[in-house]
Enzyme design. Structure first.
Site, PDB file in Angstrom:
ATOM      1  N   CYS A   1     -41.533  49.573  -0.175  1.00 29.42           N
ATOM      2  CA  CYS A   1     -41.394  50.113  -1.525  1.00 29.42           C
ATOM      3  C   CYS A   1     -42.775  50.197  -2.151  1.00 29.42           C
ATOM      4  CB  CYS A   1     -40.499  49.205  -2.362  1.00 29.42           C
ATOM      5  SG  CYS A   1     -40.163  49.849  -4.021  1.00 29.42           S
TER       6      CYS A   1
ATOM      7  N   CYS B   1     -24.710  47.321   0.531  1.00 31.07           N
ATOM      8  CA  CYS B   1     -26.021  47.406  -0.124  1.00 31.07           C
ATOM      9  C   CYS B   1     -26.982  48.138   0.820  1.00 31.07           C
ATOM     10  CB  CYS B   1     -26.525  46.002  -0.454  1.00 31.07           C
ATOM     11  SG  CYS B   1     -28.117  46.008  -1.286  1.00 31.07           S
TER      12      CYS B   1
ATOM     13  N   CYS C   1     -30.351  39.821  -3.305  1.00 31.72           N
ATOM     14  CA  CYS C   1     -31.137  40.825  -4.025  1.00 31.72           C
ATOM     15  C   CYS C   1     -32.624  40.567  -3.933  1.00 31.72           C
ATOM     16  CB  CYS C   1     -30.788  40.768  -5.500  1.00 31.72           C
ATOM     17  SG  CYS C   1     -29.678  42.044  -5.952  1.00 31.72           S
TER      18      CYS C   1
ATOM     19  N   CYS D   1     -40.816  40.698  -6.003  1.00 26.31           N
ATOM     20  CA  CYS D   1     -39.906  41.269  -4.993  1.00 26.31           C
ATOM     21  C   CYS D   1     -40.499  41.237  -3.592  1.00 26.31           C
ATOM     22  CB  CYS D   1     -39.570  42.706  -5.382  1.00 26.31           C
ATOM     23  SG  CYS D   1     -38.521  43.539  -4.177  1.00 26.31           S
TER      24      CYS D   1
ATOM     25  N   CYS E   1     -43.299  45.380  -7.435  1.00 25.89           N
ATOM     26  CA  CYS E   1     -42.876  44.414  -8.457  1.00 25.89           C
ATOM     27  C   CYS E   1     -43.318  43.020  -7.998  1.00 25.89           C
ATOM     28  CB  CYS E   1     -41.368  44.465  -8.649  1.00 25.89           C
ATOM     29  SG  CYS E   1     -40.802  46.074  -9.246  1.00 25.89           S
TER      30      CYS E   1
ATOM     31  N   GLU F   1     -33.097  47.109   6.446  1.00 30.20           N
ATOM     32  CA  GLU F   1     -31.963  46.207   6.354  1.00 30.20           C
ATOM     33  C   GLU F   1     -30.862  46.808   5.497  1.00 30.20           C
ATOM     34  OE1 GLU F   1     -34.306  42.043   7.064  1.00 30.20           O
ATOM     35  OE2 GLU F   1     -33.630  42.462   5.048  1.00 30.20           O
TER      36      GLU F   1
HETATM   37  N1  SAH Z   1     -36.043  49.707  -6.745  1.00 29.76           N
HETATM   38  C1  SAH Z   1     -34.713  49.570  -7.248  1.00 29.76           C
HETATM   39  C2  SAH Z   1     -33.711  49.010  -6.249  1.00 29.76           C
HETATM   40  C3  SAH Z   1     -34.127  47.848  -5.381  1.00 29.76           C
HETATM   41  S1  SAH Z   1     -34.345  46.283  -6.194  1.00 29.76           S
HETATM   42  C4  SAH Z   1     -34.716  48.771  -8.548  1.00 29.76           C
HETATM   43  O1  SAH Z   1     -35.783  48.349  -8.980  1.00 29.76           O
HETATM   44  O2  SAH Z   1     -33.661  48.626  -9.156  1.00 29.76           O
HETATM   45  C5  SAH Z   1     -32.728  45.804  -6.666  1.00 29.76           C
HETATM   46  C6  SAH Z   1     -32.674  44.716  -7.721  1.00 29.76           C
HETATM   47  O3  SAH Z   1     -33.112  43.469  -7.193  1.00 29.76           O
HETATM   48  C7  SAH Z   1     -33.577  44.974  -8.922  1.00 29.76           C
HETATM   49  O4  SAH Z   1     -32.867  44.744 -10.101  1.00 29.76           O
HETATM   50  C8  SAH Z   1     -34.676  43.943  -8.765  1.00 29.76           C
HETATM   51  O5  SAH Z   1     -35.220  43.600 -10.012  1.00 29.76           O
HETATM   52  C9  SAH Z   1     -33.924  42.802  -8.134  1.00 29.76           C
HETATM   53  N2  SAH Z   1     -34.751  41.844  -7.417  1.00 29.76           N
HETATM   54  C10 SAH Z   1     -35.871  42.076  -6.722  1.00 29.76           C
HETATM   55  N3  SAH Z   1     -36.339  40.943  -6.167  1.00 29.76           N
HETATM   56  C11 SAH Z   1     -35.476  39.959  -6.520  1.00 29.76           C
HETATM   57  C12 SAH Z   1     -35.375  38.573  -6.234  1.00 29.76           C
HETATM   58  N4  SAH Z   1     -36.246  37.979  -5.436  1.00 29.76           N
HETATM   59  N5  SAH Z   1     -34.363  37.876  -6.770  1.00 29.76           N
HETATM   60  C13 SAH Z   1     -33.426  38.485  -7.522  1.00 29.76           C
HETATM   61  N6  SAH Z   1     -33.441  39.795  -7.796  1.00 29.76           N
HETATM   62  C14 SAH Z   1     -34.455  40.524  -7.318  1.00 29.76           C
END
Ligand code: SAH
Length: 342
Positions: free
Chosen positions: A111, A104, A332, A118, A115, A91
């Protein structure tokens, strides 16, 4: 199978075309068509002779990867599902801002970081994207904008961890900044990372202008490691020491996802202030974008505001990002192909 032309940096294309008997400037013309004019149909490249155009079309595949589906909301955010040659999907999101557009982009399919909060993490890791697959996203989103020639920001914040795909990221950064191509300065690129120190240092050395966003997400190392398993391998203290010592042209951005009852109390805000002491940083607070499959919730506005107020009182610059695109699941951390068709 023919090579895909987007996998070639300008110097490589020059070399290959010279080897195939083309004149020295043809590669530059090809770059202008592909990237600057965003035209991937060699038969229409009017300043290149017909025989040469045909030869290029024979040597290379020149089409962008197809858009399988797109969804927009009424604030100008549109999410694109893109099909890759091996059948996998990624995406990319186009976001309209006040005076510019933000793209974006994804850097991996899925990934590996896993996390806890996420959606992309929960689908697991499939593979790195090639440089061509990342560039193709840029061209696809740019097509949406017609002949818009104003400011573009690229943020590598889509699916994946960009610093675990460093070589291809570097190829993309070199290609987008070609004056005959997209001519996007690395100053307009933000790499968002969970913190892979060795590759972060490489990036800062190779592309000092690129902006860094660090996904901190917790006010201490223990909670961080619970939310972000990577933190068991990459020491938070070392990362913060690096951010303290490394002089950068742009302040660091610290991203902090606010999860209700997990990391959003005023005491944790004070802890965060102490953690960031001595680091020239601004903080992006991202109230969590909920995903039905994950157990975390978004704090209410009053809690977010209290958290923010503590940071501001202690002199931090804070931006609260009530992400756009929630209703089309492009906010995000919501990018995950498994939910794209639901
Ligand atoms: N792996 C990289 C880039 C992808 S995540 C990183 O960790 O920065 C991009 C951002 O989205 C990160 O700051 C992550 O913490 C945030 N993120 C992930 N899941 C989210 C969610 N459900 N709501 C809000 N932010 C989220």
């Amino acid at each position: 199978m023919k090579p895909w032309i987007f996998e070639r940096q300008l110097d490589e294309l020059k070399e290959e075309l010279r080897g195939a008997g083309f004149r020295a400037f043809t590669a530059r013309q090809v770059f202008q068509w592909l990237y600057h004019k965003n035209n991937q149909d060699p038969s229409t490249w009017s300043n290149i002779g017909k025989a040469d155009r045909e030869m290029i079309a024979e040597l290379y595949e020149c089409e962008c990867r197809p858009v399988l589906e797109s969804r927009g909301d009424d604030q100008g955010t549109r999410k694109f599902l893109i099909g890759l040659a091996d059948g996998l999907q990624i995406e990319a999101v186009l976001i309209r801002e006040k005076d510019h557009y933000t793209f974006c982009l994804s850097t991996q399919v899925g990934c590996a970081l896993d996390c806890a909060f996420c959606a992309t993490g929960s689908m697991g890791f499939r593979r790195n994207l090639s440089s061509g697959e990342i560039l193709s996203q840029v061209l696809t989103l740019k097509k949406e904008l017609g002949d818009y020639s104003g400011k573009l920001n690229l943020v590598l914040m889509g699916m994946g961890e960009p610093l675990l795909n460093y070589e291809n990221l570097a190829r993309v950064l070199r290609t987008i900044s070609e004056p005959d191509g997209l001519n996007i300065s690395p100053r307009h690129v933000t790499v968002s990372t969970a913190g892979i120190l060795e590759n972060l240092k490489k990036l800062e050395k190779d592309f000092p202008q690129v902006r860094i966003a660090f996904s901190l997400n917790a006010p201490d190392a223990i909670l961080r490691a619970e939310l972000m398993p990577l933190a068991n391998r990459e020491n938070l203290g070392d990362l913060l020491a690096h951010f303290r010592e490394h002089k950068r042209r742009r302040r660091l951005t610290c991203e902090y996802v606010l999860l209700a009852g997990v990391n959003d109390s005023p005491a944790q805000a004070r802890q965060l202030v102490r953690l960031l002491h001595g680091i020239p940083a601004k903080v992006n607070l991202i109230p969590y974008n909920e995903n039905p499959a994950l157990p975390f919730r978004r704090p209410d506005e009053a809690t977010v505001e209290k958290f923010r107020a503590v940071l501001v009182r202690h002199g931090l610059t804070v931006i609260t990002r009530w992400s756009k695109g929630q209703d089309i699941r492009s906010a995000c951390g919501q990018l995950a192909v498994s939910t794209a068709n639901s």
